[in-house]
Design a protein around this motif. Sequence first.
Motif, PDB file in Angstrom:
ATOM      1  N   UNK A   1       0.537  -1.168   0.150  1.00 35.05           N
ATOM      2  CA  UNK A   1       0.083   0.060   0.060  1.00 35.05           C
ATOM      3  C   UNK A   1       0.891   1.225   0.135  1.00 35.05           C
ATOM      4  N   UNK A   2       2.136   1.358   0.382  1.00 39.03           N
ATOM      5  CA  UNK A   2       3.055   2.293   0.673  1.00 39.03           C
ATOM      6  C   UNK A   2       4.137   2.307  -0.565  1.00 39.03           C
ATOM      7  N   UNK A   3       4.414   1.179  -1.171  1.00 42.63           N
ATOM      8  CA  UNK A   3       5.390   0.841  -1.925  1.00 42.63           C
ATOM      9  C   UNK A   3       5.499   2.186  -3.017  1.00 42.63           C
ATOM     10  N   UNK A   4       6.651   2.743  -3.318  1.00 41.91           N
ATOM     11  CA  UNK A   4       6.790   3.814  -4.323  1.00 41.91           C
ATOM     12  C   UNK A   4       6.636   5.206  -3.758  1.00 41.91           C
ATOM     13  N   UNK A   5       5.834   5.134  -2.639  1.00 36.50           N
ATOM     14  CA  UNK A   5       5.403   6.461  -2.260  1.00 36.50           C
ATOM     15  C   UNK A   5       6.310   6.734  -0.755  1.00 36.50           C
ATOM     16  N   UNK A   6       6.387   5.934  -0.227  1.00 36.27           N
ATOM     17  CA  UNK A   6       7.080   5.888   1.314  1.00 36.27           C
ATOM     18  C   UNK A   6       8.752   5.352   1.253  1.00 36.27           C
ATOM     19  N   UNK A   7       9.628   5.894   2.025  1.00 43.75           N
ATOM     20  CA  UNK A   7      10.874   5.488   2.042  1.00 43.75           C
ATOM     21  C   UNK A   7      11.471   5.500   3.444  1.00 43.75           C
ATOM     22  N   UNK A   8      11.805   4.196   3.820  1.00 47.22           N
ATOM     23  CA  UNK A   8      12.465   4.182   5.311  1.00 47.22           C
ATOM     24  C   UNK A   8      14.104   4.144   5.170  1.00 47.22           C
ATOM     25  N   UNK A   9      14.485   5.010   6.183  1.00 46.81           N
ATOM     26  CA  UNK A   9      16.004   5.092   6.130  1.00 46.81           C
ATOM     27  C   UNK A   9      16.484   5.371   7.608  1.00 46.81           C
ATOM     28  N   UNK A  10      17.617   5.107   7.822  1.00 49.35           N
ATOM     29  CA  UNK A  10      18.234   5.220   9.068  1.00 49.35           C
ATOM     30  C   UNK A  10      19.652   6.019   9.081  1.00 49.35           C
ATOM     31  N   UNK A  11      19.892   6.632  10.214  1.00 48.67           N
ATOM     32  CA  UNK A  11      21.333   7.258  10.490  1.00 48.67           C
ATOM     33  C   UNK A  11      21.590   6.475  11.596  1.00 48.67           C
ATOM     34  N   UNK A  12      22.449   5.629  11.769  1.00 50.23           N
ATOM     35  CA  UNK A  12      23.181   4.981  12.963  1.00 50.23           C
ATOM     36  C   UNK A  12      23.920   6.006  13.688  1.00 50.23           C
ATOM     37  N   UNK A  13      24.543   6.777  13.312  1.00 46.59           N
ATOM     38  CA  UNK A  13      25.246   7.960  14.044  1.00 46.59           C
ATOM     39  C   UNK A  13      24.473   8.819  14.657  1.00 46.59           C
ATOM     40  N   UNK A  14      23.227   8.849  14.279  1.00 44.91           N
ATOM     41  CA  UNK A  14      22.303   9.813  15.009  1.00 44.91           C
ATOM     42  C   UNK A  14      21.106   8.989  15.648  1.00 44.91           C
ATOM     43  N   UNK A  15      21.386   7.448  15.942  1.00 49.32           N
ATOM     44  CA  UNK A  15      20.480   6.871  16.378  1.00 49.32           C
ATOM     45  C   UNK A  15      18.984   6.946  15.973  1.00 49.32           C
ATOM     46  N   UNK A  16      18.814   7.430  14.580  1.00 52.07           N
ATOM     47  CA  UNK A  16      17.376   7.677  14.157  1.00 52.07           C
ATOM     48  C   UNK A  16      17.076   7.133  13.082  1.00 52.07           C
ATOM     49  N   UNK A  17      15.607   6.709  13.037  1.00 54.89           N
ATOM     50  CA  UNK A  17      15.296   6.138  11.809  1.00 54.89           C
ATOM     51  C   UNK A  17      13.958   6.896  11.256  1.00 54.89           C
ATOM     52  N   UNK A  18      14.121   6.955   9.932  1.00 58.62           N
ATOM     53  CA  UNK A  18      12.978   8.020   9.282  1.00 58.62           C
ATOM     54  C   UNK A  18      11.931   7.441   8.550  1.00 58.62           C
TER      55      UNK A  18
END
Length: 123
Positions: free
Chosen positions: A63-80
């Motif tokens: 339902x979200x493929x192509x519209x949503x993107x998950x990413x992470x920054x391990x140096x900042x301990x954050x996922x987006x």
Amino acid sequence: QVQLVESGGGLVQSGGSLRLSCAASGRTFSSYAMGWFRQAPGKDREFVAAISWSGGGTFYADSVKGRFTISRDNAKNTVYLQMNSLKPEDTAVYYCAASSLGVQIQSIKFDYWGQGTQVTVSS
């Protein structure tokens, strides 16, 4: 223990964009796969996206493929979660979660959960 705090939710018009963030504290963030789930009123919690500990592997609900993107920054301990082309049916409380079992899509496989952030998409 891992503490997770989501932010970035809000009200947006259909077709708009939002970026959710999930800040983690506690045990080593980079050792956990991370996921986003959502729950709309009167509905079960559903899987949205997941990312491996390194960020090299991702998985999305159809339902979200192509519209949503998950990413992470391990140096900042954050996922987006970057959400584009939002639709009214994306309206829900969005939760981030951490799993010690690698990339998962079942909520039961996640060990830690945030409190959630509300996303409302108006038509």
